[in-house]
Scaffold this active site. Structure first.
Site, PDB file in Angstrom:
ATOM      1  N   CYS A   3       0.853  -1.195   0.000  1.00  0.00           N
ATOM      2  CA  CYS A   3       0.000   0.000   0.000  1.00  0.00           C
ATOM      3  C   CYS A   3       0.887   1.243   0.000  1.00  0.00           C
ATOM      4  CB  CYS A   3      -0.915  -0.019   1.218  1.00  0.00           C
ATOM      5  SG  CYS A   3      -1.746   1.553   1.495  1.00  0.00           S
ATOM      6  N   CYS A   6       0.694   3.352   3.198  1.00  0.00           N
ATOM      7  CA  CYS A   6       1.339   2.670   4.336  1.00  0.00           C
ATOM      8  C   CYS A   6       2.851   2.862   4.234  1.00  0.00           C
ATOM      9  CB  CYS A   6       0.995   1.184   4.360  1.00  0.00           C
ATOM     10  SG  CYS A   6      -0.613   0.810   5.077  1.00  0.00           S
ATOM     11  N   ASP A  29       0.412  16.770  -1.669  1.00  0.00           N
ATOM     12  CA  ASP A  29       0.031  15.905  -2.790  1.00  0.00           C
ATOM     13  C   ASP A  29       1.057  16.075  -3.918  1.00  0.00           C
ATOM     14  OD1 ASP A  29      -2.922  14.533  -3.751  1.00  0.00           O
ATOM     15  OD2 ASP A  29      -1.449  15.008  -5.317  1.00  0.00           O
ATOM     16  N   HIS A  45      -3.704   1.255   8.450  1.00  0.00           N
ATOM     17  CA  HIS A  45      -4.366   1.065   7.162  1.00  0.00           C
ATOM     18  C   HIS A  45      -5.876   0.938   7.327  1.00  0.00           C
ATOM     19  CE1 HIS A  45      -4.632   0.006   2.917  1.00  0.00           C
ATOM     20  NE2 HIS A  45      -5.611  -0.794   3.297  1.00  0.00           N
ATOM     21  N   ASN A  85     -12.355  10.530  -1.228  1.00  0.00           N
ATOM     22  CA  ASN A  85     -12.966   9.668  -2.234  1.00  0.00           C
ATOM     23  C   ASN A  85     -13.041   8.250  -1.683  1.00  0.00           C
ATOM     24  OD1 ASN A  85     -13.237  11.663  -4.322  1.00  0.00           O
ATOM     25  ND2 ASN A  85     -11.023  11.561  -4.599  1.00  0.00           N
ATOM     26  N   HIS A  96      -6.091   3.703   0.602  1.00  0.00           N
ATOM     27  CA  HIS A  96      -5.748   3.939   2.013  1.00  0.00           C
ATOM     28  C   HIS A  96      -6.410   5.278   2.338  1.00  0.00           C
ATOM     29  CE1 HIS A  96      -2.551   3.908   5.418  1.00  0.00           C
ATOM     30  NE2 HIS A  96      -3.242   5.031   5.577  1.00  0.00           N
ATOM     31  N   HIS A  98      -7.633   8.728   2.957  1.00  0.00           N
ATOM     32  CA  HIS A  98      -6.926  10.008   2.969  1.00  0.00           C
ATOM     33  C   HIS A  98      -7.916  11.127   2.737  1.00  0.00           C
ATOM     34  CE1 HIS A  98      -6.898   8.420  -1.157  1.00  0.00           C
ATOM     35  NE2 HIS A  98      -6.977   9.678  -1.566  1.00  0.00           N
ATOM     36  N   HIS A 100      -8.150  15.009   1.368  1.00  0.00           N
ATOM     37  CA  HIS A 100      -7.516  16.093   0.626  1.00  0.00           C
ATOM     38  C   HIS A 100      -7.873  17.404   1.326  1.00  0.00           C
ATOM     39  CE1 HIS A 100      -6.880  13.672  -3.137  1.00  0.00           C
ATOM     40  NE2 HIS A 100      -7.889  12.979  -2.629  1.00  0.00           N
TER      41      HIS A 100
HETATM   42  P1  AMP Z   1      -7.509   9.847  -4.633  1.00  0.00           P
HETATM   43  O1  AMP Z   1      -7.701  10.028  -6.118  1.00  0.00           O
HETATM   44  O2  AMP Z   1      -8.560  10.528  -3.809  1.00  0.00           O
HETATM   45  O3  AMP Z   1      -7.299   8.391  -4.256  1.00  0.00           O
HETATM   46  O4  AMP Z   1      -6.193  10.641  -4.282  1.00  0.00           O
HETATM   47  C1  AMP Z   1      -4.931  10.094  -4.279  1.00  0.00           C
HETATM   48  C2  AMP Z   1      -3.978  11.255  -4.302  1.00  0.00           C
HETATM   49  O5  AMP Z   1      -2.693  10.790  -3.958  1.00  0.00           O
HETATM   50  C3  AMP Z   1      -3.861  11.943  -5.665  1.00  0.00           C
HETATM   51  O6  AMP Z   1      -4.238  13.307  -5.553  1.00  0.00           O
HETATM   52  C4  AMP Z   1      -2.370  11.778  -6.023  1.00  0.00           C
HETATM   53  O7  AMP Z   1      -1.840  12.893  -6.673  1.00  0.00           O
HETATM   54  C5  AMP Z   1      -1.749  11.561  -4.662  1.00  0.00           C
HETATM   55  N1  AMP Z   1      -0.495  10.813  -4.657  1.00  0.00           N
HETATM   56  C6  AMP Z   1      -0.214   9.665  -5.304  1.00  0.00           C
HETATM   57  N2  AMP Z   1       1.036   9.255  -5.044  1.00  0.00           N
HETATM   58  C7  AMP Z   1       1.575  10.179  -4.186  1.00  0.00           C
HETATM   59  C8  AMP Z   1       2.832  10.325  -3.541  1.00  0.00           C
HETATM   60  N3  AMP Z   1       3.813   9.436  -3.712  1.00  0.00           N
HETATM   61  N4  AMP Z   1       3.019  11.413  -2.743  1.00  0.00           N
HETATM   62  C9  AMP Z   1       2.045  12.315  -2.580  1.00  0.00           C
HETATM   63  N5  AMP Z   1       0.823  12.219  -3.141  1.00  0.00           N
HETATM   64  C10 AMP Z   1       0.583  11.177  -3.945  1.00  0.00           C
HETATM   65 ZN    ZN Z   2      -2.276   1.483   3.656  1.00  0.00          ZN
END
Ligand code: AMP
Ligand code: ZN
Length: 112
Positions: A3, A6, A29, A45, A85, A96, A98, A100
């Site tokens: 993940c 994680c 992000d 997680h 989301n 996982h 999160h 925004h």
């Molecule tokens: P979601 O579409 O709500 O699942 O959002 C996932 C978010 O994670 C997206 O806005 C990506 O740009 C962000 N993301 C993906 N990989 C990374 C990373 N390594 N570091 C920071 N943000 C990330």
């Molecule tokens: Zn996770």
């Protein structure tokens, strides 16, 4: 577990940190959708908002208590949007939980 968040939470994959404590981590992000775009995750997680239960919701409360502080630390001064989301129709891309935090400019009505 394979993940991404994680791995970020444990430091295996680096992130640009905004805030961290024992239970949660906030970082920028990688692909910002607006001027200031940070994420907040529980270190444990949880797959998505759809997997929040009585047993694990304490960390969600903790995240929301920390959000005002995180927004300030990130330089947001004039309001922000918090989005999560959950599941395929939402286009959740990292499985996982999160949140925004979006701000730093006047946001369009629909973003993320
Ligand atoms: P979601 O579409 O709500 O699942 O959002 C996932 C978010 O994670 C997206 O806005 C990506 O740009 C962000 N993301 C993906 N990989 C990374 C990373 N390594 N570091 C920071 N943000 C990330
Ligand atoms: Zn996770």
């Amino acid at each position: 577990m394979d993940c991404l968040f994680c791995k970020i939470a444990s430091g295996v994959i680096p992130s640009k940190k905004v805030y961290e404590d024992d239970e949660i981590l906030s970082f920028y992000d990688i692909n910002p959708e607006c001027k200031i775009h940070v994420l907040v995750i529980p270190k444990t997680h949880i797959e998505s908002a759809d997997a929040i239960t009585k047993e694990n919701s304490m960390v969600v409360a903790h995240i929301f208590e920390a959000i005002p502080k995180i927004a300030k630390l990130a330089g947001i001064t004039n309001g922000y949007r918090v989005i999560t989301n959950a599941g395929p129709d939402s286009c959740q891309s990292v499985m996982h939980l999160h949140f925004h935090i979006l701000g730093g400019e006047k946001l369009p009505e629909h973003i993320k």
